[in-house]
Write a protein that holds these residues in place. Structure first.
Motif, short mmCIF file in Angstrom:
data_model
loop_
_atom_site.label_atom_id
_atom_site.label_comp_id
_atom_site.label_asym_id
_atom_site.label_seq_id
_atom_site.Cartn_x
_atom_site.Cartn_y
_atom_site.Cartn_z
N VAL A 1 -2.33 -6.82 -2.28
CA VAL A 1 -1.36 -7.23 -3.32
C VAL A 1 -1.68 -6.54 -4.64
CG1 VAL A 1 -0.33 -9.20 -4.53
CG2 VAL A 1 -1.18 -9.48 -2.18
N PRO A 2 -0.84 -5.58 -5.04
CA PRO A 2 -1.11 -4.87 -6.31
C PRO A 2 -0.74 -5.70 -7.52
CG PRO A 2 0.71 -3.84 -5.08
CD PRO A 2 0.41 -5.13 -4.40
N VAL B 1 -14.22 -2.70 -1.35
CA VAL B 1 -15.01 -2.83 -0.13
C VAL B 1 -14.31 -2.15 1.06
CG1 VAL B 1 -14.07 -5.08 0.61
CG2 VAL B 1 -16.49 -4.55 1.02
N HIS C 1 -8.38 1.27 1.77
CA HIS C 1 -7.69 1.07 0.49
C HIS C 1 -8.03 2.21 -0.46
CE1 HIS C 1 -7.27 -3.59 1.16
NE2 HIS C 1 -6.78 -2.87 2.15
N ASP D 1 -10.18 -7.73 -10.29
CA ASP D 1 -9.03 -7.97 -9.39
C ASP D 1 -9.48 -7.86 -7.93
OD1 ASP D 1 -6.41 -8.55 -8.72
OD2 ASP D 1 -5.73 -6.48 -8.84
C1 LIG Z 1 -5.60 -7.68 -5.22
S1 LIG Z 1 -6.26 -6.26 -4.45
C2 LIG Z 1 -6.44 -5.12 -5.79
C3 LIG Z 1 -5.14 -4.52 -6.21
C4 LIG Z 1 -5.28 -3.37 -7.18
N1 LIG Z 1 -5.94 -3.76 -8.40
C5 LIG Z 1 -3.91 -2.79 -7.48
O1 LIG Z 1 -3.28 -3.16 -8.49
O2 LIG Z 1 -3.44 -1.97 -6.67
C6 LIG Z 1 -7.92 -6.77 -4.20
C7 LIG Z 1 -8.83 -5.69 -3.64
O3 LIG Z 1 -10.17 -6.17 -3.74
C8 LIG Z 1 -10.88 -5.71 -2.62
N2 LIG Z 1 -12.05 -6.60 -2.45
C9 LIG Z 1 -12.07 -7.86 -1.96
N3 LIG Z 1 -13.31 -8.37 -1.99
C10 LIG Z 1 -14.11 -7.40 -2.53
C11 LIG Z 1 -15.49 -7.32 -2.85
N4 LIG Z 1 -16.30 -8.33 -2.63
N5 LIG Z 1 -15.95 -6.17 -3.40
C12 LIG Z 1 -15.10 -5.13 -3.65
N6 LIG Z 1 -13.79 -5.15 -3.37
C13 LIG Z 1 -13.29 -6.27 -2.82
C14 LIG Z 1 -9.88 -5.76 -1.47
O4 LIG Z 1 -10.26 -4.90 -0.43
C15 LIG Z 1 -8.58 -5.36 -2.18
O5 LIG Z 1 -8.34 -3.99 -2.04
#
Ligand SMILES: C[S@@+](CC[C@H](N)C(=O)[O-])C[C@H]1O[C@@H](n2cnc3c(N)ncnc32)[C@H](O)[C@@H]1O
Length: 211
Positions: free
Chosen positions: A35-36, A86, A90, A133
């Motif tokens: 979800v961006p 992670v 992505h 995020d």
């Molecule tokens: C809401 S999305 C980010 C959207 C992005 N900011 C955008 O606008 O396109 C959340 C992201 O956080 C990553 N994520 C979740 N848990 C994480 C962690 N513990 N460490 C790093 N990344 C993580 C997910 O893989 C996902 O790609």
């Protein structure tokens, strides 16, 4: 709800149309189930990056690069975005978006890994802006790291701080909502920060680190 508010909110979110590169990054996000940030949040991030004349930004949660693109396009043209996710898939999608946008690879330092493993390796007081995020369960720890790596005058910007209208409704007392409420209070009550809660997207909490 005050009448007219949903219309105003939609007007704000749609105020700035997105180009094909951002729209394609959103399509990749939908394909990958990510979800961006909404356009209003992207625009707010862009204005902060520009106002700070940001040369070094950390983003926790790259996704497919939507928020990254807003920041990269508005920060100092020689500045570097360090963005952590992670999920390798992505990051790969985000790199495609950066390439389409003509962003030089040196400007986007992508790090694949868990945020709480990566953040402790970043230098103290060295970044102009930190964007949260990723995993909401870890936001309290992200915030502590963000305050450490931010320079005085820098901004911490936290997404989803209204949690789909759950935070504002006192009837919602589930663990996730309570945790975000606590986080919001921590930022509000921190004397080191100048805070603002913006209703953009799903809520955007900003704290400027006092000089
Ligand atoms: C809401 S999305 C980010 C959207 C992005 N900011 C955008 O606008 O396109 C959340 C992201 O956080 C990553 N994520 C979740 N848990 C994480 C962690 N513990 N460490 C790093 N990344 C993580 C997910 O893989 C996902 O790609």
């Amino acid at each position: 709800m005050v009448s007219g508010k949903p219309g105003s909110w939609a007007y704000c979110e749609e105020f700035l149309p997105e180009d094909d590169i951002l729209l394609r990054a959103r399509e990749r996000a939908a394909e990958l189930g990510c979800v961006p940030v909404q356009p209003g949040v992207g625009a707010a991030l862009a204005t902060y990056a520009a106002a700070l004349n940001a040369k070094a930004v950390v983003e926790i949660g790259t996704g497919t690069g939507v928020s990254s693109l807003y920041v990269l396009r508005s920060m100092d043209p020689a500045g570097v975005l360090t963005t952590i996710d992670v999920e390798q898939e992505h990051i790969r999608a985000a790199k495609e978006a950066f390439s389409e946008a003509g962003i030089r690879p040196q400007r986007a330092r992508t790090i694949t890994g868990r945020a709480l493993d990566v953040l402790p390796r970043l230098a103290d007081s060295s970044y102009d802006m930190v964007i949260l995020d990723a995993d909401k369960n870890e936001y309290h720890d992200y915030l502590a790291q963000a305050l450490r790596v931010l320079r005085p005058g820098g901004a911490v910007v936290i997404g989803n701080t209204l949690l789909h209208d759950r935070v504002a409704d006192p009837a919602n007392r589930d663990e996730k909502t309570q945790s975000i409420r606590e986080l919001n209070k921590t930022v509000r009550d921190n004397p080191e920060l100048i805070p603002a809660m913006l209703p953009s997207g799903d809520g955007l909490l900003v704290g400027i680190k006092r000089r």
